[in-house]
Design an enzyme around this catalytic site. Structure first.
Site, PDB file in Angstrom:
ATOM      1  N   ALA A  70       0.860  -1.183   0.000  1.00  0.00           N
ATOM      2  CA  ALA A  70       0.000   0.000   0.000  1.00  0.00           C
ATOM      3  C   ALA A  70       0.899   1.236   0.000  1.00  0.00           C
ATOM      4  CB  ALA A  70      -0.935  -0.003   1.201  1.00  0.00           C
ATOM      5  N   CYS A 131      -5.455   1.484  -9.327  1.00  0.00           N
ATOM      6  CA  CYS A 131      -4.671   1.369  -8.094  1.00  0.00           C
ATOM      7  C   CYS A 131      -5.601   1.121  -6.911  1.00  0.00           C
ATOM      8  CB  CYS A 131      -3.837   2.621  -7.851  1.00  0.00           C
ATOM      9  SG  CYS A 131      -2.744   2.449  -6.436  1.00  0.00           S
ATOM     10  N   GLY A 218       2.167 -11.186  -6.890  1.00  0.00           N
ATOM     11  CA  GLY A 218       3.077 -12.321  -6.747  1.00  0.00           C
ATOM     12  C   GLY A 218       2.558 -13.554  -7.447  1.00  0.00           C
TER      13      GLY A 218
END
Length: 303
Positions: A70, A131, A218
């Protein structure tokens, strides 16, 4: 000899490997590890109209097979990027780069993109409407087809270079948003950005990240990213940059078979700063195993 070159909305890349924004800075953070000119290109740090300090710390939480961040779009602002970062970049990177742009209003996006469009080294504008860890902007534009289209039209009205819209996976229908951007004039789509995630410190009984939630990225997100790239590539007639959980040459091939013209590598850069170099070096051998002579031939081959 395997031909790794691809054509991304008119921009010829030596190979499809592009470090993703937010994981590669402005390139100078990696240039001492290896010659970054071997990359197809790279997407530099997300840039906004004004400088941003970002979110309070802590900003990072580790996860199994991934991480949550964040950071909150910390960056020095577009004027500083143009006057300092892009000028320095010419000394160590001799290819066109991808300018990642975020905003908190339609006017913000248009203003920042118009300035970066004039910069010689910028080859593509990547407009981040996705975002998940800033308030009052970012993902709020990317979760609604009409809002995403409005941003697209505003940016296209003030730019001449290819515009790719970076979309959020935190939606129920990614295709409708991608098609709205295409109809509004987008030259390409980039997906996915991070999924919204959270971790809790069970000893202190509170969220690990000060922002409470952040972007999950990831290896674990790769199947989700692959599915969305496949769906959008089948539904749209503009190129797709695939991103999300890519960490190997095999992942790149899989993403391209799903429909990606180029492939971004994100969180893996933070684990292994050499990962993009290793992927580029491994790609020819992986292609030869699969009788692929020209990597562009596999784009979207999966029906």
């Amino acid at each position: 000899m395997v031909d790794l070159s691809v054509n991304l909305a008119g921009l010829k890349l030596d190979n499809p490997i592009i470090p993703a924004s937010g994981t590669f800075g402005f390139g100078k953070e990696f240039k001492d590890f290896y010659d970054i000119n071997i990359l197809g290109s790279f997407s530099f740090k997300g840039t906004t109209r004004e400088a941003r300090f970002g979110n309070p710390t802590p900003r990072i939480a580790e996860c199994q097979n991934g991480m949550i961040n964040a950071v909150g779009l910390q960056n020095p602002g577009v004027h500083h990027v143009i006057e300092h970062e892009l000028k320095e970049m010419k000394e160590y990177f001799n290819k066109p780069v991808i300018a990642n742009v975020s905003g908190f209003s339609v006017e913000d996006y248009a203003y920042t993109c118009a300035l970066l469009d004039k910069e010689e080294q910028v080859g593509i504008l990547e407009v981040n409407v996705s975002c998940p860890n800033v308030h009052g902007g970012g993902m709020s534009f990317g979760t609604d087809p009409d809002c995403a289209a409005e941003v697209t039209r505003a940016v296209k009205a003030v730019t001449t270079k290819p515009v790719f819209i970076k979309l959020s996976p935190n939606v129920t229908d990614i295709v409708s948003i991608a098609k709205a951007c295409e109809e509004a004039g987008a030259d390409g789509i980039c997906l996915i950005n991070t999924l919204l995630g959270m971790r809790i410190d069970i000893k202190n009984r509170k969220p690990i990240i000060a922002n409470k939630m952040g972007g999950f990225s990831g290896d674990a997100v790769f199947p989700v990213a692959l599915r969305m790239v496949y769906q959008v590539a089948k539904a749209c007639n503009i190129p797709v940059m695939g991103c999300g959980g890519v960490s190997s040459a095999k992942d790149v091939i899989e993403m391209m078979m799903a429909g990606a013209t180029a492939v971004q590598v994100g969180a893996a850069n933070l684990v292994n700063p050499y990962v993009c170099k290793e992927i580029i070096e491994a790609l020819p051998a992986e292609c030869e195993k699969l009788a692929i002579n020209r990597i562009s031939d596999i784009i979207g081959v999966v029906e």
